[in-house]
Design a protein around this motif. Structure first.
Motif, PDB file in Angstrom:
ATOM      1  N   ASN A 161      -1.567  -4.488  -7.462  1.00  0.00           N
ATOM      2  CA  ASN A 161      -2.859  -4.046  -7.177  1.00  0.00           C
ATOM      3  C   ASN A 161      -3.181  -6.023  -7.614  1.00  0.00           C
ATOM      4  O   ASN A 161      -4.004  -6.094  -8.307  1.00  0.00           O
ATOM      5  CB  ASN A 161      -3.368  -2.834  -7.845  1.00  0.00           C
TER       6      ASN A 161
ATOM      7  N   VAL B 133       0.775  -0.873   0.349  1.00  0.00           N
ATOM      8  CA  VAL B 133      -0.161  -0.197   0.575  1.00  0.00           C
ATOM      9  C   VAL B 133       0.760   0.736  -0.276  1.00  0.00           C
ATOM     10  O   VAL B 133       0.733   2.203  -1.046  1.00  0.00           O
ATOM     11  CB  VAL B 133      -1.075   0.245   0.969  1.00  0.00           C
ATOM     12  N   GLU B 134       2.261   1.208   0.508  1.00  0.00           N
ATOM     13  CA  GLU B 134       2.892   2.735   1.277  1.00  0.00           C
ATOM     14  C   GLU B 134       3.315   2.330  -0.248  1.00  0.00           C
ATOM     15  O   GLU B 134       3.365   3.365  -1.307  1.00  0.00           O
ATOM     16  CB  GLU B 134       3.885   2.506   1.938  1.00  0.00           C
TER      17      GLU B 134
ATOM     18  N   ILE C 293       2.441   0.057 -10.398  1.00  0.00           N
ATOM     19  CA  ILE C 293       1.049   0.404  -9.048  1.00  0.00           C
ATOM     20  C   ILE C 293       0.220  -0.744 -10.244  1.00  0.00           C
ATOM     21  O   ILE C 293      -0.985  -1.692  -9.400  1.00  0.00           O
ATOM     22  CB  ILE C 293      -0.047   1.670  -9.811  1.00  0.00           C
TER      23      ILE C 293
ATOM     24  N   LYS D 244       1.802   6.797  -6.669  1.00  0.00           N
ATOM     25  CA  LYS D 244       1.018   7.609  -7.245  1.00  0.00           C
ATOM     26  C   LYS D 244       1.327   9.217  -7.500  1.00  0.00           C
ATOM     27  O   LYS D 244       0.673   9.728  -7.654  1.00  0.00           O
ATOM     28  CB  LYS D 244      -1.097   7.078  -6.332  1.00  0.00           C
ATOM     29  N   LYS D 245       1.704   9.370  -5.902  1.00  0.00           N
ATOM     30  CA  LYS D 245       1.979  10.505  -5.990  1.00  0.00           C
ATOM     31  C   LYS D 245       3.164  10.800  -6.943  1.00  0.00           C
ATOM     32  O   LYS D 245       3.312  12.614  -7.500  1.00  0.00           O
ATOM     33  CB  LYS D 245       2.760  11.212  -4.368  1.00  0.00           C
TER      34      LYS D 245
ATOM     35  N   ASP E 140       1.492   3.870  -3.026  1.00  0.00           N
ATOM     36  CA  ASP E 140       0.733   5.714  -2.978  1.00  0.00           C
ATOM     37  C   ASP E 140       2.150   6.144  -3.357  1.00  0.00           C
ATOM     38  O   ASP E 140       2.124   7.751  -3.797  1.00  0.00           O
ATOM     39  CB  ASP E 140       0.631   5.796  -0.777  1.00  0.00           C
ATOM     40  N   ARG E 141       3.307   6.261  -2.809  1.00  0.00           N
ATOM     41  CA  ARG E 141       4.230   6.842  -3.695  1.00  0.00           C
ATOM     42  C   ARG E 141       4.110   6.616  -5.004  1.00  0.00           C
ATOM     43  O   ARG E 141       4.067   7.569  -5.482  1.00  0.00           O
ATOM     44  CB  ARG E 141       5.943   5.741  -2.947  1.00  0.00           C
TER      45      ARG E 141
END
Length: 158
Positions: A92, A48-49, A88, A55-56, A52-53
């Motif tokens: 997923n 998840v982290e 990503i 996606k940022k 998140d990174r």
């Protein structure tokens, strides 16, 4: 009228700007020298982290391209954006087709295919045929590509 006060004011202004630049550089150096920022390993970050990174990074890259040169692509990172999108999706466990990655990256299909072919030759990506439809090709990050992108995400501040 004396020229000295004007010269002093100009010098103070230049020094103020220089001090602001020095402070900004000191903050950058402090981030890079901070032992905690480099002590994170990929195994310490959850999926998840990492997502998140990624996606940022993707949001930042897209915003940069849109703000700096909307529509002309001079500041876009097509390959990087494609890699992040595929990364990503892989984390997923979602299959990625060539057409979907071309569409999401906002680059023409022919350009996306060239990028994908080059990155496949460099062993950053892998292609596989959809068993249900031989006309469709899935794209995924190779083990080397996954490791490289993960290290970039682990070693960047956002």
């Amino acid at each position: 009228m004396s020229k000295v006060p004007i010269d002093v004011a100009e010098i103070k202004s230049v020094l103020k700007v220089a001090m602001q630049k020095i402070e900004a550089l000191e903050q950058l150096v402090a981030v890079k020298e901070n032992p905690d920022s480099h002590s994170i390993s990929a195994t310490e970050l959850s999926t998840v982290e990492l997502i998140d990174r990624a996606k940022k990074h993707l949001q930042w890259s897209r915003a940069k391209g849109q703000m700096m040169d909307p529509g002309n692509g001079l500041f876009s990172d097509g390959c990087w954006n494609m890699c992040l999108d595929i990364y990503i999706c892989n984390l997923n466990e979602q299959p990625v087709t060539v057409s979907s990655i071309a569409h999401s990256s906002g680059i023409p299909m022919s350009t996306a295919m060239r990028y994908i072919n080059v990155m496949t030759e460099q062993k950053l990506l892998q292609k596989s045929v959809n068993p249900a439809d031989n006309r469709m090709v899935f794209i995924s990050i190779s083990a080397d590509g996954m490791e490289n992108i993960t290290q970039i995400l682990v070693n960047t501040p956002f």
